[in-house]
Design a protein around this motif. Sequence first.
Motif, PDB file in Angstrom:
ATOM      1  N   ASN A  93     -21.425  42.512   8.095  1.00 38.06           N
ATOM      2  CA  ASN A  93     -20.286  42.420   8.963  1.00 38.06           C
ATOM      3  C   ASN A  93     -19.038  42.889   8.033  1.00 38.06           C
ATOM      4  OD1 ASN A  93     -21.184  41.076  11.077  1.00 38.06           O
ATOM      5  ND2 ASN A  93     -21.118  39.028  10.219  1.00 38.06           N
ATOM      6  N   MET A  94     -18.955  42.610   6.724  1.00 40.15           N
ATOM      7  CA  MET A  94     -17.983  43.219   6.110  1.00 40.15           C
ATOM      8  C   MET A  94     -17.877  44.845   6.107  1.00 40.15           C
ATOM      9  SD  MET A  94     -18.153  40.857   2.608  1.00 40.15           S
ATOM     10  CE  MET A  94     -18.570  39.128   2.896  1.00 40.15           C
ATOM     11  N   ARG A  95     -19.088  45.406   5.843  1.00 39.13           N
ATOM     12  CA  ARG A  95     -19.295  46.813   6.146  1.00 39.13           C
ATOM     13  C   ARG A  95     -18.771  47.313   7.618  1.00 39.13           C
ATOM     14  NH1 ARG A  95     -25.205  49.329   6.066  1.00 39.13           N
ATOM     15  NH2 ARG A  95     -25.441  47.847   7.858  1.00 39.13           N
ATOM     16  N   SER A  96     -19.093  46.473   8.450  1.00 37.67           N
ATOM     17  CA  SER A  96     -18.571  47.146   9.888  1.00 37.67           C
ATOM     18  C   SER A  96     -17.051  46.625  10.097  1.00 37.67           C
ATOM     19  CB  SER A  96     -19.238  46.089  10.917  1.00 37.67           C
ATOM     20  OG  SER A  96     -20.548  46.221  10.979  1.00 37.67           O
ATOM     21  N   PHE A  97     -16.437  45.950   9.372  1.00 33.25           N
ATOM     22  CA  PHE A  97     -15.109  45.382   9.419  1.00 33.25           C
ATOM     23  C   PHE A  97     -14.518  46.697   8.546  1.00 33.25           C
ATOM     24  CE2 PHE A  97     -11.404  43.240   7.249  1.00 33.25           C
ATOM     25  CZ  PHE A  97     -10.580  43.254   8.602  1.00 33.25           C
ATOM     26  N   LYS A  99     -15.448  49.624   8.243  1.00 32.17           N
ATOM     27  CA  LYS A  99     -15.705  50.978   8.834  1.00 32.17           C
ATOM     28  C   LYS A  99     -14.900  51.090  10.085  1.00 32.17           C
ATOM     29  CE  LYS A  99     -19.617  53.745  10.995  1.00 32.17           C
ATOM     30  NZ  LYS A  99     -20.829  53.847  11.272  1.00 32.17           N
ATOM     31  N   ALA A 100     -14.608  49.852  10.667  1.00 40.43           N
ATOM     32  CA  ALA A 100     -13.747  49.717  12.060  1.00 40.43           C
ATOM     33  C   ALA A 100     -12.324  49.873  11.507  1.00 40.43           C
ATOM     34  CB  ALA A 100     -14.039  48.461  12.756  1.00 40.43           C
ATOM     35  N   TYR A 101     -11.731  49.473  10.441  1.00 40.12           N
ATOM     36  CA  TYR A 101     -10.431  49.509   9.998  1.00 40.12           C
ATOM     37  C   TYR A 101     -10.300  50.201   8.645  1.00 40.12           C
ATOM     38  CZ  TYR A 101     -10.423  45.940  13.586  1.00 40.12           C
ATOM     39  OH  TYR A 101     -10.570  45.051  14.629  1.00 40.12           O
ATOM     40  N   ILE A 148     -14.814  39.618  13.747  1.00 41.92           N
ATOM     41  CA  ILE A 148     -16.027  39.909  13.607  1.00 41.92           C
ATOM     42  C   ILE A 148     -16.489  39.890  15.288  1.00 41.92           C
ATOM     43  CG2 ILE A 148     -18.399  39.274  13.148  1.00 41.92           C
ATOM     44  CD1 ILE A 148     -16.810  40.691  10.932  1.00 41.92           C
ATOM     45  N   SER A 149     -15.997  38.808  15.972  1.00 43.48           N
ATOM     46  CA  SER A 149     -16.501  38.871  17.477  1.00 43.48           C
ATOM     47  C   SER A 149     -15.638  40.019  18.222  1.00 43.48           C
ATOM     48  CB  SER A 149     -16.045  37.284  17.973  1.00 43.48           C
ATOM     49  OG  SER A 149     -16.870  36.460  17.378  1.00 43.48           O
ATOM     50  N   LEU A 150     -14.353  40.173  17.744  1.00 46.39           N
ATOM     51  CA  LEU A 150     -13.724  41.249  18.504  1.00 46.39           C
ATOM     52  C   LEU A 150     -14.317  42.625  18.264  1.00 46.39           C
ATOM     53  CD1 LEU A 150     -11.208  41.657  20.091  1.00 46.39           C
ATOM     54  CD2 LEU A 150      -9.805  41.928  18.110  1.00 46.39           C
ATOM     55  N   ILE A 151     -14.928  42.986  17.015  1.00 45.63           N
ATOM     56  CA  ILE A 151     -15.719  44.202  16.843  1.00 45.63           C
ATOM     57  C   ILE A 151     -16.863  44.469  17.769  1.00 45.63           C
ATOM     58  CG2 ILE A 151     -16.848  45.537  14.883  1.00 45.63           C
ATOM     59  CD1 ILE A 151     -14.775  44.582  13.111  1.00 45.63           C
ATOM     60  N   THR A 152     -17.430  43.132  17.826  1.00 45.41           N
ATOM     61  CA  THR A 152     -18.836  42.984  18.704  1.00 45.41           C
ATOM     62  C   THR A 152     -18.698  43.337  19.952  1.00 45.41           C
ATOM     63  OG1 THR A 152     -19.826  41.714  17.096  1.00 45.41           O
ATOM     64  CG2 THR A 152     -20.820  42.022  19.071  1.00 45.41           C
ATOM     65  N   LYS A 153     -17.358  42.759  20.523  1.00 48.52           N
ATOM     66  CA  LYS A 153     -17.266  42.821  22.113  1.00 48.52           C
ATOM     67  C   LYS A 153     -16.255  43.871  22.425  1.00 48.52           C
ATOM     68  CE  LYS A 153     -19.174  38.924  23.201  1.00 48.52           C
ATOM     69  NZ  LYS A 153     -20.467  38.889  24.099  1.00 48.52           N
TER      70      LYS A 153
END
Length: 381
Positions: A93-97, A99-101, A148-153
């Motif tokens: 999730n940290m990696r996704s966070f 990458k997203a920002y 984390i929920s926002l990135i997923t949705k």
Amino acid sequence: MNKIIETNGLPVDIPEGYEKWRKDLEALIEKCKLKAVIGVNAEMLSLYWSIGHDILEKQVSSGWGAQVIERLSADLFRHFPDDRGYSVRNLKNMRSFAKAYPHYPFVQVPLAQMSKLPIEKGVLASLRVEQTDFVQVPLAQISWYHHISLITKVKDEATRAFYILETAANGWSRDVMLMQIENKYIEAKGKAITNFENTLPSPQSDLAKYAFKDPYKFSFLGTVALQNELDIEKSLASRVTDFLLEMGRGFSFIGRQYHVSVDGDDYYIDLLMYHLKLHCYVVVELKAVEFIPEFVSKLNFYISAVDEYVKSPEDNPTIGLLLCRTKSDNKARFALRGITQPMGIAQYETEKLFADVASSLPQIEDIEKGLEKENDDEIEE
């Protein structure tokens, strides 16, 4: 040269430089823990973004594989046994966070994209980066679990920025935020048919526009398709917390069937509210039927009565909101032409169960065709 180290009884190929990198991360974690309690949101987000960014960088520049995350998780758990934030899933999730920002601590979005979303002009101006065509929305306004929920949705960056702003402004919990996303809040906000541009001064008109939406989701009332206005009013008043949540931040509930007397005659306003940000009363008229233009005249009368008998000199002009089961946008716009009192017209929706059941029932044409076929069969016999 890589080393083979066992993790949970399984050999893991550890790349060169991993041990130093891991120790640096442990030092970073300890430094952040000393600066603030781990639960402080800004510090937590900064820490998690740094870890996620490092993981991304190592995997891209050094070619480290997915096993590194598993190894890192095990090592961090061993070094920080009381922390529960370093599971394999949360490290991913940290990696996704990160990458997203990539522009942390902000999400940076082109102004042209944000201008298309239902955001107040004043808010947009405050977020704009000087002498650029970008806006920056601070990420620390909402919690890690919101993110984390926002990135997923929500995959679109501008839409995520919008929900960050709305979640912070309205104080939504993560579950409420997800409910608003599911209910397509972004498509409803500011969509009520209004005459605010012609009846309210700027920036009051802009604030009022985005205080209302269309449609309103009253699904918490259950299946009330056959109830009248009074029944729905009672239900809304009994579920006032849910009602205010759906109305939005700034609304306060004054009362239902609010009594005003004009020249000795008694009148009762369906719902009277006050908006703390707009500094005005809001008269809400509720109709369990389709909108008809005559409704506007009654609402106009109630607005005048509240302005005359309820409003204080320091309050701004009263605003009216007409909530109907359904409406024609053209009829609503035509009905508001020439009206000098500020008002809006919107639909509301309750539980869809009734509509779903009704749509599954055979239609009258199908029943008639079935009866005709049965009659024909009997004649042939």
